[in-house]
Design a protein around this motif. Structure first.
Motif, mmCIF file in Angstrom:
data_model
loop_
_atom_site.group_PDB
_atom_site.id
_atom_site.type_symbol
_atom_site.label_atom_id
_atom_site.label_comp_id
_atom_site.label_asym_id
_atom_site.label_seq_id
_atom_site.Cartn_x
_atom_site.Cartn_y
_atom_site.Cartn_z
ATOM 1 N N ASP A 40 30.614 -33.508 46.137
ATOM 2 C CA ASP A 40 29.510 -32.637 46.536
ATOM 3 C C ASP A 40 29.377 -31.410 45.653
ATOM 4 N N SER A 41 30.518 -30.812 45.295
ATOM 5 C CA SER A 41 30.380 -29.598 44.494
ATOM 6 C C SER A 41 29.944 -29.944 43.070
ATOM 7 N N LEU A 42 30.322 -31.122 42.580
ATOM 8 C CA LEU A 42 29.816 -31.547 41.266
ATOM 9 C C LEU A 42 28.302 -31.662 41.297
ATOM 10 N N LEU A 43 27.804 -32.340 42.338
ATOM 11 C CA LEU A 43 26.360 -32.575 42.403
ATOM 12 C C LEU A 43 25.592 -31.277 42.667
ATOM 13 N N GLU A 44 26.263 -30.304 43.268
ATOM 14 C CA GLU A 44 25.583 -29.033 43.498
ATOM 15 C C GLU A 44 25.602 -28.153 42.263
ATOM 16 N N GLU A 45 26.735 -28.188 41.546
ATOM 17 C CA GLU A 45 26.867 -27.279 40.409
ATOM 18 C C GLU A 45 26.138 -27.754 39.172
ATOM 19 N N TYR A 46 26.175 -29.057 38.962
ATOM 20 C CA TYR A 46 25.583 -29.561 37.733
ATOM 21 C C TYR A 46 24.134 -29.952 37.939
ATOM 22 N N CYS A 47 23.345 -29.805 36.875
ATOM 23 C CA CYS A 47 21.990 -30.334 36.918
ATOM 24 C C CYS A 47 21.620 -30.804 35.519
ATOM 25 N N LEU B 61 12.292 -23.865 31.289
ATOM 26 C CA LEU B 61 13.097 -25.088 31.333
ATOM 27 C C LEU B 61 12.786 -25.901 32.587
ATOM 28 N N ILE B 62 13.090 -27.182 32.495
ATOM 29 C CA ILE B 62 12.967 -28.029 33.683
ATOM 30 C C ILE B 62 14.371 -28.327 34.193
ATOM 31 N N PHE B 63 14.593 -28.089 35.475
ATOM 32 C CA PHE B 63 15.890 -28.400 36.075
ATOM 33 C C PHE B 63 15.722 -29.598 37.004
ATOM 34 N N GLU B 64 16.608 -30.554 36.866
ATOM 35 C CA GLU B 64 16.520 -31.723 37.739
ATOM 36 C C GLU B 64 17.855 -32.000 38.394
ATOM 37 N N LYS B 65 17.801 -32.628 39.563
ATOM 38 C CA LYS B 65 19.035 -33.036 40.238
ATOM 39 C C LYS B 65 19.775 -34.042 39.361
ATOM 40 N N THR B 66 21.084 -34.012 39.435
ATOM 41 C CA THR B 66 21.837 -34.945 38.620
ATOM 42 C C THR B 66 22.499 -36.010 39.499
ATOM 43 N N THR B 67 23.071 -37.003 38.837
ATOM 44 C CA THR B 67 23.794 -38.055 39.543
ATOM 45 C C THR B 67 25.194 -38.145 38.945
ATOM 46 N N ILE B 68 26.075 -38.864 39.626
ATOM 47 C CA ILE B 68 27.425 -39.060 39.092
ATOM 48 C C ILE B 68 27.344 -39.763 37.735
ATOM 49 N N GLU B 69 26.396 -40.699 37.632
ATOM 50 C CA GLU B 69 26.245 -41.425 36.370
ATOM 51 C C GLU B 69 25.899 -40.479 35.222
ATOM 52 N N ASP B 70 24.944 -39.545 35.478
ATOM 53 C CA ASP B 70 24.594 -38.560 34.444
ATOM 54 C C ASP B 70 25.821 -37.752 34.051
ATOM 55 N N ILE B 71 26.559 -37.291 35.051
ATOM 56 C CA ILE B 71 27.722 -36.450 34.761
ATOM 57 C C ILE B 71 28.718 -37.226 33.906
#
Lengths: 292, 123
Positions: A215-222, A267-277
């Motif tokens: 959860d914190s990965l998905l919240e911190e990264y974009c 800039l454009i900010f988008e939600k990320t996924t585990i795959e992106d990370i």
């Protein structure tokens, strides 16, 4: 509290590959997904946990016990599900079970029969005639029937169709209703992890890139997209795995540690996924910037 | 009790759970002393990870909406009406913010907006 699995500064040297002082800790009650590119060291790590190969240095504790000195005691409490079939192909499920169950003091025959029914496994079928999904479920039935507290799975979902994968995830969910159990599994299918994992550990080239709550990965990264004009050297350092094309760039960005607040509007900010990370943190080449 | 999770929402999943349970409590759908599902059962049912539901419950406990008794489970806390009122007010504020943003995007003035509100309020 002692961790259910603790890997401390473990190294293993091969001619062309080495595992470099890796550290992983998993508390009971949680699921950890273990991901990384092919050849990153996932299987080597799992083999070390299972004491199938010897480590050069470091320490692995399972249930608080050294996994080499207390191998039998520890393995009684582990359920191991392996990608490749590790049973005798010519035997039936029934015959194979009769061999395996003798290894476990805590074998529960009723529970095994319950899971056979639950997983629709034909008891008199030869193992070579089982589908991939059935073989995986058979491994799982064995693991669950000796009351394994720690499930270690090496790519259990690879080669399985989405229905069987969902079935496996659902089974894992019901296992995790018991707070004394834990699951450690490696996979390539990151969408499975988004559904079930509490922690994500990424390994690349024999090193742990990160090991943190999902959860914190998905919240911190974009994912961030923008014009290449803004890519100054100082901005580059706060971006991970920059990818550019003719019309702009794309990169992974950590909102917590990054310093792009002043550029938010361009800039454009988008939600990320585990795959992106996974993809951005393990990217090869000159743009590779690790934040760790 | 319904809890609906949206994976495409910008709001983190734990927050969606927190808000929805708060709403159930504020609306009286969940009453004082009522047991909540266990962290692990809720994670299983909602098909999310345990750590997410755990965080939601921790947050609810910090905000005084639930009490967790180790080994037994979580229960709806006795809520003072002030807190309840405050929580409802913040929901109202959130909705008004949405309306204001929309109003701004189509160039509606504050005066016009208030006018609409007054008419609707009197209805």
């Amino acid at each position: 509290m002692t961790s259910i699995l603790e890997i401390k500064d473990v190294s293993k040297q091969y001619n062309d590959f080495s595992l470099k002082k890796i550290n992983i800790t998993l508390e009971k009650g949680y699921v950890m997904g273990f991901i990384g590119p092919n050849g990153a060291g996932k299987s080597t790590t799992i083999k070390l946990i299972m004491n199938l190969i010897k480590k050069d240095s470091g320490k692995i504790n399972i249930f608080g016990f050294d996994n080499e000195k207390n191998e039998i005691k520890v393995k009684e409490r582990i359920g191991f599900v392996y990608d490749e079939n590790n049973f005798y192909e010519e035997l039936t499920i029934q015959e194979m079970k009769n061999i395996v169950k003798r290894f476990y003091k805590q074998w529960n025959e009723d529970l095994f029969l319950f899971y056979l029914k639950e997983f629709s496994l034909p008891i008199n079928k030869q193992i070579k005639d089982l589908s991939k999904g059935m073989k995986m479920k058979f491994s799982l039935a064995i693991a669950l029937s000796h009351h394994a507290e720690l499930l270690i799975m090496d790519e259990p979902t690879s080669g399985l169709d989405p229905l069987v994968r969902k079935e496996l995830i659902d089974i894992l969910r019901s296992i995790m209703e018991d707070e004394n159990k834990a699951v450690f599994f490696s996979t390539h299918i990151t969408s499975d992890l988004e559904k079930i994992a509490d922690y994500i550990t990424i390994i690349d080239n024999g090193e742990i890139i990160l090991s943190r709550p999902k959860d914190s990965l998905l919240e911190e990264y974009c994912i961030i997209k923008g014009s290449k004009d803004i890519l100054t050297p100082s901005i580059r350092t706060s971006l991970i795995g920059i990818e550019d094309n003719k019309y702009g760039f794309k990169a992974l960005y950590n909102k917590k540690t990054g310093n792009l607040k002043s550029l938010v509007n361009s800039l454009i900010f988008e939600k990320t996924t585990i795959e992106d990370i996974l993809l951005f943190t393990t990217k090869r080449g000159e743009n590779y910037v690790s934040s760790y | 009790m319904d809890i609906l999770i949206s994976n495409s929402s910008d709001k983190p999943i734990y927050l969606q759970i927190v808000n929805q349970i708060k709403r159930h409590i504020s609306s009286g759908n969940l009453i004082e002393g009522e047991p909540l599902p266990s962290i692990r059962n809720l994670a299983k049912e909602l098909e999310i990870s345990v750590i997410t539901t755990k965080r939601a419950y921790d947050e609810l406990e910090n905000d005084g909406f639930i009490n967790t008794i180790p080994g037994k489970g979580s229960y709806v806390a006795s809520i003072n009406t002030e807190l309840l009122q405050e929580n409802k007010k913040s929901i109202v504020e959130g909705k008004i913010c949405e309306a204001i943003l929309l109003a701004k995007s189509i160039g509606l003035s504050l005066k016009d907006l208030i006018k609409i509100m007054s008419i609707l309020y009197e209805e």
